[in-house]
Design an enzyme around this catalytic site. Structure first.
Site, mmCIF file in Angstrom:
data_model
loop_
_atom_site.group_PDB
_atom_site.id
_atom_site.type_symbol
_atom_site.label_atom_id
_atom_site.label_comp_id
_atom_site.label_asym_id
_atom_site.label_seq_id
_atom_site.Cartn_x
_atom_site.Cartn_y
_atom_site.Cartn_z
ATOM 1 N N HIS A 1 34.180 45.756 42.450
ATOM 2 C CA HIS A 1 32.869 45.460 41.859
ATOM 3 C C HIS A 1 32.053 46.746 41.868
ATOM 4 C CE1 HIS A 1 29.376 42.318 41.513
ATOM 5 N NE2 HIS A 1 29.024 43.477 40.956
ATOM 6 N N HIS B 1 29.906 49.007 38.947
ATOM 7 C CA HIS B 1 29.427 49.272 37.588
ATOM 8 C C HIS B 1 29.378 50.790 37.437
ATOM 9 C CE1 HIS B 1 28.170 45.072 36.897
ATOM 10 N NE2 HIS B 1 27.913 45.086 38.199
ATOM 11 N N HIS C 1 29.887 37.604 37.007
ATOM 12 C CA HIS C 1 28.846 37.555 38.024
ATOM 13 C C HIS C 1 28.326 36.121 38.107
ATOM 14 C CE1 HIS C 1 29.062 41.835 37.703
ATOM 15 N NE2 HIS C 1 27.933 42.083 38.349
ATOM 16 N N GLU D 1 24.571 35.211 42.586
ATOM 17 C CA GLU D 1 23.809 36.303 43.215
ATOM 18 C C GLU D 1 22.351 35.836 43.249
ATOM 19 O OE1 GLU D 1 22.707 41.042 42.517
ATOM 20 O OE2 GLU D 1 23.409 39.838 40.839
ATOM 21 N N ASP E 1 28.868 47.907 44.036
ATOM 22 C CA ASP E 1 28.040 47.437 42.922
ATOM 23 C C ASP E 1 27.495 48.602 42.094
ATOM 24 O OD1 ASP E 1 26.825 45.620 41.243
ATOM 25 O OD2 ASP E 1 25.408 44.852 42.712
ATOM 26 N N ASP E 2 26.271 49.048 42.403
ATOM 27 C CA ASP E 2 25.623 50.178 41.709
ATOM 28 C C ASP E 2 25.211 51.195 42.772
ATOM 29 O OD1 ASP E 2 25.159 49.074 38.760
ATOM 30 O OD2 ASP E 2 24.668 47.466 40.150
#
Length: 355
Positions: free
Chosen positions: A31, A33, A211, A214, A292-293
């Site tokens: 996961h 991005h 997704h 969340e 994630d980011d």
């Protein structure tokens, strides 16, 4: 959990050895991005290279803007940062920077999300995006020994028709991506909105992830499973609110790609000590740790592991092993690769015992 005949004796690994082990153990990231790995320094370098004006005076001013109150406040800055990506080399440079960090964190495999609509909306051709990323993936394998794959994500705040258009534009480059995902604003955009797109992708033999859970409710996770027929749930932490759903996820070994630092940064949890990862593992779910980011949320893979284990003392060597093994089990690779990675995981734990 993917285990071997050589599963270590976790009781022989002292707590003091855990931070080094978390960093040293091989792991997969499922996961990430890739646009969210774009560090402020590279944003400014690409802006200068491409003549793009930014609404921030300096790297420091941009970093200071990373005070998010929810997912949407993050996305506003995320899309602004992506505006500097114009040419194939830009996408290559962004991905290569990520792969170097992944290698340093002992990530042996990464499955990268990318958001073509963020770029095609700015008249950046699909070919530019995919060719730049695919070239970096090839070089990561050849030069760093990090295997990888690309997953094309649809932006859920946009329409079903736009998702279909994106899929059609990407299909000439089908050999470069293994699956599709669903990301961006979760609230008000249930999985059902993209049922027909995912049905088409399933017909094409693409892997399916989304997704869910969340900011959205447990019902979104159920819809991702029952309507989209996904093979992994990205995030999924709100499954804890439904005992029935938790049982279902555990029984099916449906992977969850949990992102601890992201969850705290976006106020899903007030602080890391509140995170429900221990409960997910205790219930037998196939949970994994991911970044994630990472440029926006405070760290890459090892930073996520260290922050999580530091704040949650109930997590120990057994849970570290389980999370790494789960990441291999949940990855879209063949069994031979999973077995090889699990063997190297066993070796890392054996070394921690004898150290």
């Amino acid at each position: 959990m993917t285990t071997s005949a050589h599963t270590p004796d976790f009781s022989r690994i002292p707590r003091a050895a855990l931070p080094a082990l978390l960093c040293a153990m091989p792991k997969a990231e499922l996961h990430i991005h890739i646009e969210g790995s774009l560090e402020p320094e590279l944003i400014f370098a690409l802006a200068q290279r491409n003549g793009v004006a930014l609404p921030y005076a300096s790297v420091e001013a941009l970093r200071a803007a990373y005070a998010f109150t929810d997912l949407q406040s993050f996305l506003d800055i995320y899309y602004a940062g992506a505006s500097v990506l114009l040419h194939e080399q830009d996408f290559y440079d962004m991905a290569w920077a990520y792969f170097e960090r992944a290698k340093a964190d002992n990530v042996v495999h990464a499955e990268l999300f990318f958001d073509p609509q963020t770029h095609t909306a700015r008249n950046v051709p699909m070919a530019t995006v995919i060719h730049g990323l695919a070239r970096a993936c090839a070089d990561a394998q050849a030069k760093l020994g990090v295997s990888s794959a690309l997953i094309l994500c649809f932006l859920r705040h946009l329409s079903e028709a736009e998702a279909f258009d994106t899929l059609e534009a990407a299909l000439p480059f089908r050999e470069h991506f293994i699956g599709v995902g669903l990301d961006s604003s979760e609230r008000g955009h249930p999985p059902e909105k993209f049922a027909r797109v995912f049905a088409k992708c399933r017909e094409l033999g693409l892997k399916l992830v989304a997704h869910a859970g969340e900011e959205g409710p447990p019902a979104y996770i159920e819809s991702a499973l029952d309507v989209l027929h996904v093979q992994r749930i990205d995030h999924g932490v709100r499954s804890i609110e439904s005992a029935e759903l938790m049982h279902r996820l555990a029984a099916s070994r449906m992977p969850l790609t949990v992102c601890p630092l992201s969850n705290v940064k976006l106020c899903v949890y007030g602080d890391m000590a509140e995170h429900q990862l221990p409960a997910l593992l205790a219930a037998g779910l196939c949970a994994t740790v991911n970044s994630d980011d990472p440029a926006y949320f405070g760290g890459y893979m090892n930073a996520n592991f260290l922050a999580t284990f530091n704040a949650l003392p109930q997590l120990g060597a057994a849970e570290a092993y389980t999370l790494a093994a789960n990441s291999f089990e949940a990855s879209f690779v063949d069994d031979a690769m999973k077995k090889a990675w699990t063997a190297s995981l066993d070796q890392a734990f054996a070394q921690a015992i004898t150290a």
